[in-house]
Motif scaffolding. Structure first.
Motif, short mmCIF file in Angstrom:
data_model
loop_
_atom_site.label_atom_id
_atom_site.label_comp_id
_atom_site.label_asym_id
_atom_site.label_seq_id
_atom_site.Cartn_x
_atom_site.Cartn_y
_atom_site.Cartn_z
N SER A 236 0.80 -1.03 -0.05
CA SER A 236 -0.03 -0.06 -0.04
C SER A 236 0.74 1.38 -0.14
O SER A 236 0.46 2.34 -0.21
CB SER A 236 -1.00 -0.09 1.24
N ASP A 237 2.31 1.09 0.08
CA ASP A 237 3.18 2.20 0.04
C ASP A 237 3.59 2.27 -1.44
O ASP A 237 4.20 1.11 -2.08
CB ASP A 237 4.37 1.91 0.74
N PRO A 238 3.30 3.20 -2.50
CA PRO A 238 3.38 2.94 -3.76
C PRO A 238 5.08 2.90 -4.27
O PRO A 238 5.19 2.66 -5.33
CB PRO A 238 2.86 4.30 -4.37
N ARG A 239 5.73 3.34 -3.26
CA ARG A 239 7.43 3.08 -3.43
C ARG A 239 7.88 1.92 -3.50
O ARG A 239 8.86 1.63 -3.87
CB ARG A 239 7.95 4.24 -2.63
N VAL A 240 6.74 0.90 -2.78
CA VAL A 240 7.36 -0.59 -3.05
C VAL A 240 7.01 -1.36 -4.37
O VAL A 240 5.77 -1.17 -4.76
CB VAL A 240 6.74 -1.09 -1.90
N LEU A 257 0.43 -14.87 -3.37
CA LEU A 257 0.23 -13.99 -4.44
C LEU A 257 -1.37 -13.48 -4.42
O LEU A 257 -1.55 -12.32 -5.13
CB LEU A 257 0.10 -15.09 -5.74
N GLY A 258 -2.23 -13.80 -3.66
CA GLY A 258 -3.48 -13.12 -3.29
C GLY A 258 -3.42 -11.67 -3.02
O GLY A 258 -4.43 -10.99 -3.03
N ALA A 259 -2.10 -11.32 -2.44
CA ALA A 259 -1.94 -9.66 -2.03
C ALA A 259 -1.98 -8.88 -3.30
O ALA A 259 -2.00 -7.59 -3.25
CB ALA A 259 -0.51 -9.68 -1.31
N MET A 260 -1.76 -9.42 -4.60
CA MET A 260 -1.90 -8.87 -5.73
C MET A 260 -3.23 -8.45 -6.35
O MET A 260 -3.47 -7.76 -7.31
CB MET A 260 -1.09 -9.67 -6.74
N PRO A 265 -4.88 -1.44 1.73
CA PRO A 265 -5.57 -0.53 2.64
C PRO A 265 -5.13 0.97 2.34
O PRO A 265 -4.18 1.32 1.84
CB PRO A 265 -4.53 -1.06 4.14
N ASP A 266 -6.00 1.87 2.79
CA ASP A 266 -5.94 3.25 2.72
C ASP A 266 -4.94 3.79 3.75
O ASP A 266 -4.54 3.19 4.52
CB ASP A 266 -7.45 3.94 2.33
#
Length: 280
Positions: A236-240, A257-260, A265-266
């Motif tokens: 949820s951090d776009p830098r990752v 892989l389900g995390a993709m 989270p906001d």
């Protein structure tokens, strides 16, 4: 029978661009430290099963190293036997800009070129990446990177990152180990380096801390498991760019892989996740 949440049925996969090229990389990969250390038939079978799960679930990124026991040899044999090279984004690491070490990795992985070649465990803030850049120019790799697994070396990693501007940087980062948020994530963004997060489960500390507990109700909209809960905090951090949890279990690989899939989270939920982790 209860229907699965809509996001579980979605075919859309989270990918992130590699800043130096714009190439999209699936955001969950496979780490191999202490996973495939011994080159025997049982280990090769586990590697084959987990690589098939990685690919079937939309993943591509495989991260290994010249110093992960026999992992390079195990993976090289498995990739060659399965004809998997073109389906994978293969990253490995060298302990030094040493031609002999490079040749050993090429031989063990049974490939002359890698997608990503990383200088492992950078400790000298004056470290040059000239040899790695030369290898990239020669076509040995498409991208170069640097890594660190020790807090004591984070300052050196930051200095090399900002001066040498590698394509990738890899460091430890998890919900219960957020040291990288202070300087390394901002430095990576400044250097336009893709970020790989090693040990995203905190050396399994996080799983031990939640053993016997269910994912909180307030997180059920974005996480169907603890693995997805922990990985989605990072993603949820776009830098990752990508997380690379290690596993030899294809079911765990599929879960990771389900995390993709589905929502992340906001910012307010991220704060809630941090507060939750701090109580564990």
């Amino acid at each position: 029978m209860l229907a699965l949440p809509a996001f579980a049925q979605s075919s859309a996969l989270l990918t992130r661009p590699i800043p130096s090229s714009g190439e999209q990389l699936p955001a969950v990969g496979l780490g191999t430290a202490q996973i495939f250390d011994v080159n025997d038939e049982a280990t090769r079978q586990k590697a084959a099963a987990v690589l098939q799960a990685l690919i079937a679930g939309g993943g591509r990124l495989l991260d290994t190293s010249s110093v992960y026991g026999d992992a390079e040899a195990v993976l090289g044999e498995t990739i060659a036997a399965g004809g998997l090279r073109q389906k994978l984004f293969v990253a490995t690491k060298l302990e030094a800009p040493d031609a002999a070490e490079l040749k050993r990795s090429q031989a063990r992985l049974q490939m002359q070129s890698f997608d990503l070649l990383q200088f492992h465990n950078v400790r000298d803030p004056q470290q040059s990446l000239a040899q790695f850049k030369e290898w990239k120019a020669q076509g040995v790799c498409r991208y170069i990177g640097i890594t660190s697994t020790r807090y004591a070396d984070f300052a050196a990693l930051e200095a090399v990152l900002l001066r040498e501007r590698p394509d990738f940087v890899q460091f430890d980062y998890s919900l219960d180990d957020r040291e990288a948020e202070k300087r390394l994530l901002p430095a990576a963004a400044e250097a336009r380096a893709a970020v790989l997060t090693a040990l995203p489960f905190g050396r399994a500390r996080l799983f031990r801390a939640v053993k016997g507990k269910g994912v909180p109700d307030w997180a059920s909209g974005f996480a169907q498991s603890w693995a997805q809960f922990f990985l989605k905090y990072l993603l949820s951090d776009p830098r990752v760019t990508a997380v690379i949890p290690g596993t030899a279990d294809p079911a765990h690989m599929t879960d990771n892989l389900g995390a993709m899939r589905g929502p992340l989270p906001d910012p307010e939920q991220r704060k809630q996740m941090v507060a939750f982790a701090d109580t564990l």
